[in-house]
Design a protein around this motif. Structure first.
Motif, PDB file in Angstrom:
ATOM      1  N   ARG A 211      -3.267   5.326  -1.677  1.00  0.00           N
ATOM      2  CA  ARG A 211      -4.872   5.892  -0.841  1.00  0.00           C
ATOM      3  C   ARG A 211      -4.258   7.083  -0.279  1.00  0.00           C
ATOM      4  O   ARG A 211      -2.753   7.458   0.584  1.00  0.00           O
ATOM      5  CB  ARG A 211      -5.513   5.220   0.099  1.00  0.00           C
ATOM      6  CG  ARG A 211      -4.871   4.313   0.901  1.00  0.00           C
ATOM      7  CD  ARG A 211      -6.005   3.798   2.215  1.00  0.00           C
ATOM      8  NE  ARG A 211      -5.019   2.708   2.324  1.00  0.00           N
ATOM      9  CZ  ARG A 211      -5.372   3.142   3.781  1.00  0.00           C
ATOM     10  NH1 ARG A 211      -6.091   4.301   4.357  1.00  0.00           N
ATOM     11  NH2 ARG A 211      -4.786   2.607   5.250  1.00  0.00           N
ATOM     12  N   ARG A 212      -5.259   8.191   0.402  1.00  0.00           N
ATOM     13  CA  ARG A 212      -5.129   9.423   0.741  1.00  0.00           C
ATOM     14  C   ARG A 212      -5.377   8.889   2.235  1.00  0.00           C
ATOM     15  O   ARG A 212      -5.555   7.909   3.210  1.00  0.00           O
ATOM     16  CB  ARG A 212      -5.742  10.412   0.927  1.00  0.00           C
ATOM     17  CG  ARG A 212      -5.697  11.768  -0.613  1.00  0.00           C
ATOM     18  CD  ARG A 212      -4.820  12.040  -0.677  1.00  0.00           C
ATOM     19  NE  ARG A 212      -4.909  13.140   0.439  1.00  0.00           N
ATOM     20  CZ  ARG A 212      -5.101  14.304   0.514  1.00  0.00           C
ATOM     21  NH1 ARG A 212      -5.514  14.764  -0.476  1.00  0.00           N
ATOM     22  NH2 ARG A 212      -4.483  15.090   1.696  1.00  0.00           N
ATOM     23  N   ALA A 213      -4.124   9.146   3.056  1.00  0.00           N
ATOM     24  CA  ALA A 213      -4.412   8.532   4.897  1.00  0.00           C
ATOM     25  C   ALA A 213      -3.641   9.615   5.557  1.00  0.00           C
ATOM     26  O   ALA A 213      -2.891  11.190   4.608  1.00  0.00           O
ATOM     27  CB  ALA A 213      -3.087   7.623   4.431  1.00  0.00           C
ATOM     28  N   MET A 214      -3.968   9.919   6.612  1.00  0.00           N
ATOM     29  CA  MET A 214      -3.541  10.376   8.209  1.00  0.00           C
ATOM     30  C   MET A 214      -2.521  10.671   8.601  1.00  0.00           C
ATOM     31  O   MET A 214      -2.447   9.074   8.866  1.00  0.00           O
ATOM     32  CB  MET A 214      -4.592  11.041   9.374  1.00  0.00           C
ATOM     33  CG  MET A 214      -6.022  11.689   8.272  1.00  0.00           C
ATOM     34  SD  MET A 214      -5.830  13.131   7.992  1.00  0.00           S
ATOM     35  CE  MET A 214      -5.469  14.007   9.116  1.00  0.00           C
ATOM     36  N   ALA A 215      -0.799  11.069   8.430  1.00  0.00           N
ATOM     37  CA  ALA A 215       0.080  10.645   9.141  1.00  0.00           C
ATOM     38  C   ALA A 215      -0.179  11.545  10.162  1.00  0.00           C
ATOM     39  O   ALA A 215      -1.185  12.295  10.564  1.00  0.00           O
ATOM     40  CB  ALA A 215       1.263  11.552   8.206  1.00  0.00           C
ATOM     41  N   PRO A 216       0.957  10.574  11.621  1.00  0.00           N
ATOM     42  CA  PRO A 216       0.912  11.318  12.995  1.00  0.00           C
ATOM     43  C   PRO A 216       1.171  13.413  12.707  1.00  0.00           C
ATOM     44  O   PRO A 216       2.047  13.430  12.196  1.00  0.00           O
ATOM     45  CB  PRO A 216       2.187  10.537  13.315  1.00  0.00           C
ATOM     46  CG  PRO A 216       2.185   9.334  12.914  1.00  0.00           C
ATOM     47  CD  PRO A 216       1.393   9.776  11.348  1.00  0.00           C
ATOM     48  N   TYR A 217       0.663  14.274  13.620  1.00  0.00           N
ATOM     49  CA  TYR A 217       0.768  15.702  13.373  1.00  0.00           C
ATOM     50  C   TYR A 217       1.742  15.817  13.930  1.00  0.00           C
ATOM     51  O   TYR A 217       2.810  15.766  15.145  1.00  0.00           O
ATOM     52  CB  TYR A 217      -0.362  16.000  14.170  1.00  0.00           C
ATOM     53  CG  TYR A 217      -0.301  17.876  14.147  1.00  0.00           C
ATOM     54  CD1 TYR A 217      -0.466  18.190  12.889  1.00  0.00           C
ATOM     55  CD2 TYR A 217       0.387  18.354  15.339  1.00  0.00           C
ATOM     56  CE1 TYR A 217      -0.365  20.010  13.473  1.00  0.00           C
ATOM     57  CE2 TYR A 217       0.152  19.518  15.595  1.00  0.00           C
ATOM     58  CZ  TYR A 217      -0.040  20.683  14.521  1.00  0.00           C
ATOM     59  OH  TYR A 217       0.063  21.840  14.791  1.00  0.00           O
ATOM     60  N   SER A 218       2.870  16.308  12.882  1.00  0.00           N
ATOM     61  CA  SER A 218       3.959  17.053  13.725  1.00  0.00           C
ATOM     62  C   SER A 218       4.430  18.188  14.324  1.00  0.00           C
ATOM     63  O   SER A 218       4.934  18.570  14.477  1.00  0.00           O
ATOM     64  CB  SER A 218       4.885  17.570  12.095  1.00  0.00           C
ATOM     65  OG  SER A 218       4.636  18.307  11.145  1.00  0.00           O
ATOM     66  N   GLY A 219       2.203  19.171  14.975  1.00  0.00           N
ATOM     67  CA  GLY A 219       3.608  19.931  15.563  1.00  0.00           C
ATOM     68  C   GLY A 219       3.717  21.259  14.828  1.00  0.00           C
ATOM     69  O   GLY A 219       3.393  22.821  15.604  1.00  0.00           O
TER      70      GLY A 219
ATOM     71  N   ALA B   8       0.960  -1.239  -0.308  1.00  0.00           N
ATOM     72  CA  ALA B   8      -0.095  -0.194  -0.051  1.00  0.00           C
ATOM     73  C   ALA B   8       0.923   1.239   0.646  1.00  0.00           C
ATOM     74  O   ALA B   8       1.966   1.684   0.862  1.00  0.00           O
ATOM     75  CB  ALA B   8      -0.917   0.477   1.357  1.00  0.00           C
ATOM     76  N   VAL B   9       1.025   1.657  -1.016  1.00  0.00           N
ATOM     77  CA  VAL B   9       0.867   3.472  -1.158  1.00  0.00           C
ATOM     78  C   VAL B   9      -0.025   4.250  -0.146  1.00  0.00           C
ATOM     79  O   VAL B   9      -1.313   4.866  -0.266  1.00  0.00           O
ATOM     80  CB  VAL B   9       1.618   4.140  -2.133  1.00  0.00           C
ATOM     81  CG1 VAL B   9       2.095   5.655  -2.186  1.00  0.00           C
ATOM     82  CG2 VAL B   9       2.276   3.344  -3.177  1.00  0.00           C
TER      83      VAL B   9
END
Length: 119
Positions: free
Chosen positions: A108-116, A82-83
């Motif tokens: 697919r589009r995804a949410m990554a951890p927030y970098s701040g 998966a990309v």
């Protein structure tokens, strides 16, 4: 006593200039590093590939996308489960999704951890 065989280590690669991507087993911070990282894993199955579009300054993920497209065009696509495209740039992210989907990568589009920092 029979022990269960050790489960193979999942290969989760990330290309992002800022985010920590805690699930990733390796992270590249520039497109150049990302290309090297993919080339190192050319003969492996990559379980997940996390891509950010904007990589700082004028750098973007597009050279990496071109590498993936050319591999598919030549009949030797990278083996990627998966990309996952995460980006605060919706137009850039959609460009990556469309480009790689056209070459039959599962993307697919995804949410990554927030970098701040809002990126």
């Amino acid at each position: 006593m029979n022990e269960a065989p050790a489960s193979p280590t999942r290969v989760i690669l990330g290309i992002d200039d800022l985010r920590p991507l805690p699930r990733a087993t390796r992270i590249a911070r520039t497109s150049h590093e990302g290309i090297r990282l993919l080339e190192e894993h050319r003969n492996c199955v990559i379980d997940e590939l996390w891509l950010d579009h904007d990589l700082g300054g004028d750098d973007t993920i597009m050279p990496v996308v071109t590498l993936l497209e050319e591999a598919a065009f030549n009949g030797q696509p990278f083996r990627i489960g998966a990309v996952l495209v995460h980006s605060a740039n919706p137009i850039g992210a959609e460009t990556v999704v469309r480009s790689l989907t056209r070459w039959n990568y599962r993307v697919r589009r995804a949410m990554a951890p927030y970098s701040g920092d809002g990126s």
